[in-house]
Design an enzyme around this catalytic site. Structure first.
Site, PDB file in Angstrom:
ATOM      1  N   CYS A 128      -4.924   8.849  -0.018  1.00  0.00           N
ATOM      2  CA  CYS A 128      -4.695   9.260  -1.000  1.00  0.00           C
ATOM      3  C   CYS A 128      -5.516  10.456  -1.373  1.00  0.00           C
ATOM      4  O   CYS A 128      -5.086  11.277  -1.990  1.00  0.00           O
ATOM      5  CB  CYS A 128      -5.409   8.130  -1.415  1.00  0.00           C
ATOM      6  SG  CYS A 128      -4.606   6.958  -2.375  1.00  0.00           S
ATOM      7  N   CYS A 154      -8.823   6.660  -1.909  1.00  0.00           N
ATOM      8  CA  CYS A 154      -9.088   7.377  -0.353  1.00  0.00           C
ATOM      9  C   CYS A 154      -9.215   8.018   0.471  1.00  0.00           C
ATOM     10  O   CYS A 154      -8.334   8.761   0.019  1.00  0.00           O
ATOM     11  CB  CYS A 154      -8.299   5.093   0.644  1.00  0.00           C
ATOM     12  SG  CYS A 154      -7.046   5.960   0.154  1.00  0.00           S
ATOM     13  N   ASN A 207      -1.048   0.320  -7.492  1.00  0.00           N
ATOM     14  CA  ASN A 207      -1.169  -0.184  -6.122  1.00  0.00           C
ATOM     15  C   ASN A 207      -0.112  -1.376  -6.194  1.00  0.00           C
ATOM     16  O   ASN A 207       0.086  -2.300  -6.333  1.00  0.00           O
ATOM     17  CB  ASN A 207      -2.107  -0.572  -6.108  1.00  0.00           C
ATOM     18  CG  ASN A 207      -3.366  -1.502  -6.501  1.00  0.00           C
ATOM     19  OD1 ASN A 207      -3.582  -1.707  -7.922  1.00  0.00           O
ATOM     20  ND2 ASN A 207      -4.244  -2.623  -4.951  1.00  0.00           N
ATOM     21  N   CYS A 226      -1.464   3.286  -2.332  1.00  0.00           N
ATOM     22  CA  CYS A 226      -2.229   2.686  -3.350  1.00  0.00           C
ATOM     23  C   CYS A 226      -1.644   3.855  -4.949  1.00  0.00           C
ATOM     24  O   CYS A 226      -0.634   4.047  -4.251  1.00  0.00           O
ATOM     25  CB  CYS A 226      -2.719   4.222  -2.600  1.00  0.00           C
ATOM     26  SG  CYS A 226      -4.128   3.163  -1.237  1.00  0.00           S
ATOM     27  N   GLU A 283       1.028  -4.088  -2.359  1.00  0.00           N
ATOM     28  CA  GLU A 283       0.207  -4.681  -1.253  1.00  0.00           C
ATOM     29  C   GLU A 283       1.341  -4.810  -0.816  1.00  0.00           C
ATOM     30  O   GLU A 283       2.341  -5.957  -1.533  1.00  0.00           O
ATOM     31  CB  GLU A 283      -0.462  -5.872  -1.809  1.00  0.00           C
ATOM     32  CG  GLU A 283      -2.075  -4.773  -2.591  1.00  0.00           C
ATOM     33  CD  GLU A 283      -3.281  -6.212  -2.649  1.00  0.00           C
ATOM     34  OE1 GLU A 283      -4.615  -5.684  -2.693  1.00  0.00           O
ATOM     35  OE2 GLU A 283      -2.861  -7.390  -2.172  1.00  0.00           O
ATOM     36  N   GLU A 310      -2.071   5.788  -6.321  1.00  0.00           N
ATOM     37  CA  GLU A 310      -2.523   7.717  -6.201  1.00  0.00           C
ATOM     38  C   GLU A 310      -0.649   7.837  -5.388  1.00  0.00           C
ATOM     39  O   GLU A 310      -0.688   8.774  -6.034  1.00  0.00           O
ATOM     40  CB  GLU A 310      -3.360   7.775  -6.128  1.00  0.00           C
ATOM     41  CG  GLU A 310      -5.199   7.547  -6.679  1.00  0.00           C
ATOM     42  CD  GLU A 310      -5.286   6.685  -5.659  1.00  0.00           C
ATOM     43  OE1 GLU A 310      -7.223   6.174  -6.011  1.00  0.00           O
ATOM     44  OE2 GLU A 310      -5.420   5.095  -5.371  1.00  0.00           O
TER      45      GLU A 310
END
Length: 146
Positions: free
Chosen positions: A98, A95, A51, A62, A53, A64
């Site tokens: 994802c 999430c 991930n 993310c 940010e 994934e």
């Protein structure tokens, strides 16, 4: 998850090692919630993601999605397995965004979410996103791959 045949999946050692290595490279200065992912294509290639940010929160990625983007950038269009590593208990699952990204490329791929204590949450992508959807455009997909 809904499919009893995949409830007790264990992470593939190579993918787990890759997911942990990616986890260590995560850029999460805001949430401090690091995640790493590693996926394998049918031909055995492995791609990693962490991930990443951003101060503009919506611009973050993310783990994934990062792994899928690395795979697609390399020209692959489907994966068979993905391992997602976090320090959450229970292990963090993909999430919603994802789940949709994973479904686009491999609704029947195996997903294994694991943490440092060996706790596991597993299933198929379609188990994580019931009633998922994707557009079927094989001629366009093949043209991109060429």
């Amino acid at each position: 998850m809904n499919n009893p045949n995949v409830l007790n999946l264990v992470p593939d050692p190579q993918l787990l090692e890759g997911a942990v290595a990616a986890f260590k490279q995560a850029y999460a200065p805001y949430s401090r919630f690091r995640v790493g992912a590693a996926l394998r294509t049918a031909d055995g290639r492995v791609y990693f993601g962490a991930n990443v940010e951003n101060a503009s929160y919506g611009l973050g990625r993310c783990a994934e999605q990062s792994a899928v983007q690395a795979m697609a950038t390399a020209g692959a269009r489907e994966f068979t397995d993905i391992v997602v590593y976090s320090e959450a208990s229970p292990p963090a699952s993909p999430c919603g965004a994802c789940r949709q990204v994973l479904y686009e490329f491999a609704p029947d791929a195996r997903v294994v979410c694991v943490n440092q204590d060996g706790e596991i949450l597993s299933g198929l992508v379609r188990d994580f996103l019931p009633h998922g959807f994707r557009l079927e455009q094989p001629e366009q997909a093949e043209a991109v791959a060429e």
